[in-house]
Design a protein around this motif. Structure first.
Motif, PDB file in Angstrom:
ATOM      1  N   THR A 175       0.854  -1.183   0.000  1.00 49.68           N
ATOM      2  CA  THR A 175       0.000   0.000   0.000  1.00 49.68           C
ATOM      3  C   THR A 175       0.886   1.228   0.000  1.00 49.68           C
ATOM      4  O   THR A 175       1.816   1.342   0.806  1.00 49.68           O
ATOM      5  CB  THR A 175      -0.897   0.020   1.256  1.00 49.68           C
ATOM      6  N   VAL A 176       0.613   2.141  -0.917  1.00 52.02           N
ATOM      7  CA  VAL A 176       1.346   3.402  -0.992  1.00 52.02           C
ATOM      8  C   VAL A 176       0.390   4.511  -0.594  1.00 52.02           C
ATOM      9  O   VAL A 176      -0.706   4.631  -1.143  1.00 52.02           O
ATOM     10  CB  VAL A 176       1.886   3.659  -2.423  1.00 52.02           C
ATOM     11  N   LYS A 177       0.807   5.299   0.385  1.00 50.48           N
ATOM     12  CA  LYS A 177       0.008   6.433   0.832  1.00 50.48           C
ATOM     13  C   LYS A 177       0.689   7.718   0.385  1.00 50.48           C
ATOM     14  O   LYS A 177       1.891   7.884   0.584  1.00 50.48           O
ATOM     15  CB  LYS A 177      -0.163   6.412   2.347  1.00 50.48           C
ATOM     16  N   LEU A 178      -0.093   8.601  -0.213  1.00 52.19           N
ATOM     17  CA  LEU A 178       0.417   9.877  -0.706  1.00 52.19           C
ATOM     18  C   LEU A 178      -0.119  10.997   0.170  1.00 52.19           C
ATOM     19  O   LEU A 178      -1.251  10.941   0.643  1.00 52.19           O
ATOM     20  CB  LEU A 178      -0.035  10.097  -2.158  1.00 52.19           C
ATOM     21  N   PHE A 179       0.688  12.030   0.332  1.00 49.07           N
ATOM     22  CA  PHE A 179       0.317  13.131   1.208  1.00 49.07           C
ATOM     23  C   PHE A 179       0.438  14.473   0.490  1.00 49.07           C
ATOM     24  O   PHE A 179       1.191  14.609  -0.474  1.00 49.07           O
ATOM     25  CB  PHE A 179       1.191  13.116   2.472  1.00 49.07           C
ATOM     26  N   ALA A 180      -0.310  15.456   0.999  1.00 42.01           N
ATOM     27  CA  ALA A 180      -0.270  16.848   0.546  1.00 42.01           C
ATOM     28  C   ALA A 180      -0.458  16.962  -0.968  1.00 42.01           C
ATOM     29  O   ALA A 180      -1.385  16.377  -1.513  1.00 42.01           O
ATOM     30  CB  ALA A 180       1.006  17.519   1.032  1.00 42.01           C
ATOM     31  N   ASN A 181       0.424  17.700  -1.648  1.00 42.23           N
ATOM     32  CA  ASN A 181       0.217  17.952  -3.079  1.00 42.23           C
ATOM     33  C   ASN A 181       0.353  16.685  -3.922  1.00 42.23           C
ATOM     34  O   ASN A 181      -0.222  16.597  -5.006  1.00 42.23           O
ATOM     35  CB  ASN A 181       1.140  19.052  -3.595  1.00 42.23           C
ATOM     36  N   LEU A 182       1.071  15.681  -3.450  1.00 39.47           N
ATOM     37  CA  LEU A 182       1.162  14.416  -4.186  1.00 39.47           C
ATOM     38  C   LEU A 182      -0.214  13.751  -4.241  1.00 39.47           C
ATOM     39  O   LEU A 182      -0.635  13.242  -5.285  1.00 39.47           O
ATOM     40  CB  LEU A 182       2.175  13.473  -3.539  1.00 39.47           C
ATOM     41  N   ARG A 183      -0.921  13.794  -3.137  1.00 35.44           N
ATOM     42  CA  ARG A 183      -2.271  13.230  -3.068  1.00 35.44           C
ATOM     43  C   ARG A 183      -3.217  14.005  -3.987  1.00 35.44           C
ATOM     44  O   ARG A 183      -4.030  13.415  -4.693  1.00 35.44           O
ATOM     45  CB  ARG A 183      -2.783  13.260  -1.634  1.00 35.44           C
ATOM     46  N   GLU A 184      -3.084  15.325  -3.999  1.00 32.01           N
ATOM     47  CA  GLU A 184      -3.941  16.147  -4.848  1.00 32.01           C
ATOM     48  C   GLU A 184      -3.707  15.855  -6.328  1.00 32.01           C
ATOM     49  O   GLU A 184      -4.653  15.754  -7.107  1.00 32.01           O
ATOM     50  CB  GLU A 184      -3.701  17.629  -4.557  1.00 32.01           C
ATOM     51  N   ILE A 185      -2.453  15.706  -6.730  1.00 34.10           N
ATOM     52  CA  ILE A 185      -2.130  15.436  -8.137  1.00 34.10           C
ATOM     53  C   ILE A 185      -2.660  14.075  -8.560  1.00 34.10           C
ATOM     54  O   ILE A 185      -3.255  13.925  -9.632  1.00 34.10           O
ATOM     55  CB  ILE A 185      -0.610  15.550  -8.379  1.00 34.10           C
ATOM     56  N   ALA A 186      -2.461  13.051  -7.742  1.00 27.74           N
ATOM     57  CA  ALA A 186      -2.911  11.698  -8.067  1.00 27.74           C
ATOM     58  C   ALA A 186      -4.415  11.525  -7.847  1.00 27.74           C
ATOM     59  O   ALA A 186      -5.003  10.563  -8.325  1.00 27.74           O
ATOM     60  CB  ALA A 186      -2.143  10.674  -7.242  1.00 27.74           C
ATOM     61  N   GLN A 187      -5.024  12.435  -7.119  1.00 28.81           N
ATOM     62  CA  GLN A 187      -6.444  12.388  -6.762  1.00 28.81           C
ATOM     63  C   GLN A 187      -6.806  11.113  -6.010  1.00 28.81           C
ATOM     64  O   GLN A 187      -7.891  10.567  -6.153  1.00 28.81           O
ATOM     65  CB  GLN A 187      -7.324  12.576  -8.000  1.00 28.81           C
ATOM     66  N   THR A 188      -5.844  10.634  -5.233  1.00 27.88           N
ATOM     67  CA  THR A 188      -6.088   9.502  -4.340  1.00 27.88           C
ATOM     68  C   THR A 188      -5.083   9.589  -3.197  1.00 27.88           C
ATOM     69  O   THR A 188      -3.976  10.090  -3.378  1.00 27.88           O
ATOM     70  CB  THR A 188      -5.973   8.145  -5.065  1.00 27.88           C
TER      71      THR A 188
ATOM     72  N   THR B  73       5.011   6.718 -10.704  1.00 23.89           N
ATOM     73  CA  THR B  73       5.214   7.855 -11.604  1.00 23.89           C
ATOM     74  C   THR B  73       4.825   7.523 -13.051  1.00 23.89           C
ATOM     75  O   THR B  73       4.562   8.435 -13.828  1.00 23.89           O
ATOM     76  CB  THR B  73       6.659   8.393 -11.539  1.00 23.89           C
ATOM     77  N   GLU B  74       4.764   6.248 -13.389  1.00 23.01           N
ATOM     78  CA  GLU B  74       4.235   5.863 -14.708  1.00 23.01           C
ATOM     79  C   GLU B  74       2.716   6.044 -14.733  1.00 23.01           C
ATOM     80  O   GLU B  74       2.150   6.470 -15.726  1.00 23.01           O
ATOM     81  CB  GLU B  74       4.597   4.419 -15.042  1.00 23.01           C
ATOM     82  N   GLN B  75       2.073   5.712 -13.618  1.00 23.89           N
ATOM     83  CA  GLN B  75       0.615   5.879 -13.528  1.00 23.89           C
ATOM     84  C   GLN B  75       0.219   7.343 -13.429  1.00 23.89           C
ATOM     85  O   GLN B  75      -0.837   7.738 -13.923  1.00 23.89           O
ATOM     86  CB  GLN B  75       0.072   5.145 -12.296  1.00 23.89           C
ATOM     87  N   TYR B  76       1.067   8.141 -12.775  1.00 14.99           N
ATOM     88  CA  TYR B  76       0.795   9.561 -12.559  1.00 14.99           C
ATOM     89  C   TYR B  76       2.036  10.369 -12.960  1.00 14.99           C
ATOM     90  O   TYR B  76       2.819  10.791 -12.094  1.00 14.99           O
ATOM     91  CB  TYR B  76       0.444   9.825 -11.091  1.00 14.99           C
ATOM     92  N   PRO B  77       2.244  10.576 -14.270  1.00 16.76           N
ATOM     93  CA  PRO B  77       3.469  11.231 -14.761  1.00 16.76           C
ATOM     94  C   PRO B  77       3.813  12.573 -14.107  1.00 16.76           C
ATOM     95  O   PRO B  77       4.997  12.847 -13.898  1.00 16.76           O
ATOM     96  CB  PRO B  77       3.208  11.382 -16.267  1.00 16.76           C
ATOM     97  N   PRO B  78       2.843  13.415 -13.730  1.00 20.75           N
ATOM     98  CA  PRO B  78       3.229  14.687 -13.089  1.00 20.75           C
ATOM     99  C   PRO B  78       3.972  14.507 -11.758  1.00 20.75           C
ATOM    100  O   PRO B  78       4.663  15.415 -11.307  1.00 20.75           O
ATOM    101  CB  PRO B  78       1.893  15.403 -12.865  1.00 20.75           C
ATOM    102  N   LEU B  79       3.857  13.334 -11.148  1.00 21.04           N
ATOM    103  CA  LEU B  79       4.550  13.091  -9.877  1.00 21.04           C
ATOM    104  C   LEU B  79       6.051  12.898 -10.065  1.00 21.04           C
ATOM    105  O   LEU B  79       6.825  13.116  -9.132  1.00 21.04           O
ATOM    106  CB  LEU B  79       3.976  11.860  -9.163  1.00 21.04           C
ATOM    107  N   LYS B  80       6.467  12.503 -11.265  1.00 19.53           N
ATOM    108  CA  LYS B  80       7.877  12.165 -11.484  1.00 19.53           C
ATOM    109  C   LYS B  80       8.803  13.326 -11.142  1.00 19.53           C
ATOM    110  O   LYS B  80       9.790  13.145 -10.437  1.00 19.53           O
ATOM    111  CB  LYS B  80       8.112  11.697 -12.915  1.00 19.53           C
ATOM    112  N   GLU B  81       8.483  14.524 -11.613  1.00 22.34           N
ATOM    113  CA  GLU B  81       9.371  15.655 -11.353  1.00 22.34           C
ATOM    114  C   GLU B  81       9.336  16.108  -9.895  1.00 22.34           C
ATOM    115  O   GLU B  81      10.249  16.793  -9.433  1.00 22.34           O
ATOM    116  CB  GLU B  81       9.045  16.821 -12.279  1.00 22.34           C
ATOM    117  N   LEU B  82       8.310  15.701  -9.159  1.00 20.06           N
ATOM    118  CA  LEU B  82       8.230  16.042  -7.736  1.00 20.06           C
ATOM    119  C   LEU B  82       8.955  15.033  -6.858  1.00 20.06           C
ATOM    120  O   LEU B  82       9.403  15.358  -5.766  1.00 20.06           O
ATOM    121  CB  LEU B  82       6.767  16.146  -7.296  1.00 20.06           C
ATOM    122  N   ILE B  83       9.053  13.783  -7.334  1.00 22.78           N
ATOM    123  CA  ILE B  83       9.652  12.718  -6.533  1.00 22.78           C
ATOM    124  C   ILE B  83      11.119  12.488  -6.873  1.00 22.78           C
ATOM    125  O   ILE B  83      11.947  12.305  -5.989  1.00 22.78           O
ATOM    126  CB  ILE B  83       8.836  11.415  -6.691  1.00 22.78           C
ATOM    127  N   PHE B  84      11.445  12.490  -8.169  1.00 22.01           N
ATOM    128  CA  PHE B  84      12.808  12.187  -8.606  1.00 22.01           C
ATOM    129  C   PHE B  84      13.527  13.414  -9.149  1.00 22.01           C
ATOM    130  O   PHE B  84      12.916  14.257  -9.797  1.00 22.01           O
ATOM    131  CB  PHE B  84      12.803  11.120  -9.712  1.00 22.01           C
TER     132      PHE B  84
END
Length: 95
Positions: free
Chosen positions: A5-18, A36-47
């Motif tokens: 289970t992966v839990k996302l917080f703050a703006n990461l949660r908002e971008i993924a909408q989960t 980041t493949e499922q939610y490409p906008p997260l890639k630049e925030l995580i890596f």
């Protein structure tokens, strides 16, 4: 492969909408790449930018596996087990 289970917080949660999703992978890196493949906008925030072979987390991102910071484990190469829980935290401020 472990199913975790992966839990996302703050703006990461908002971008993924989960706030939580199930992802399979052998290592933390596998799961984060799948995320980041499922939610490409997260890639630049995580890596930080770079090839898949030399991926690094952005300095301000914290990843916890079962409550332990992966920086104190094997980092992105930390091995996963079924039912692990990973939390991905961006910087948060406020008061």
């Amino acid at each position: 492969m472990a199913s975790i289970t992966v839990k996302l917080f703050a703006n990461l949660r908002e971008i993924a909408q989960t706030s939580s999703l199930s992802i399979t992978g052998d290592t933390v890196k596998d799961v984060l790449l799948s995320l980041t493949e499922q939610y490409p906008p997260l890639k630049e925030l995580i890596f930080e930018s770079g090839s898949a072979d030399e991926l690094r987390l952005c300095g301000y991102i914290n990843v916890f596996l079962n409550g332990n910071n992966i920086k104190h484990m094997e980092g992105l190469d930390t091995t996963l087990s079924d039912d692990d829980e990973m939390g991905v935290f961006p910087p948060v401020s406020g008061g």
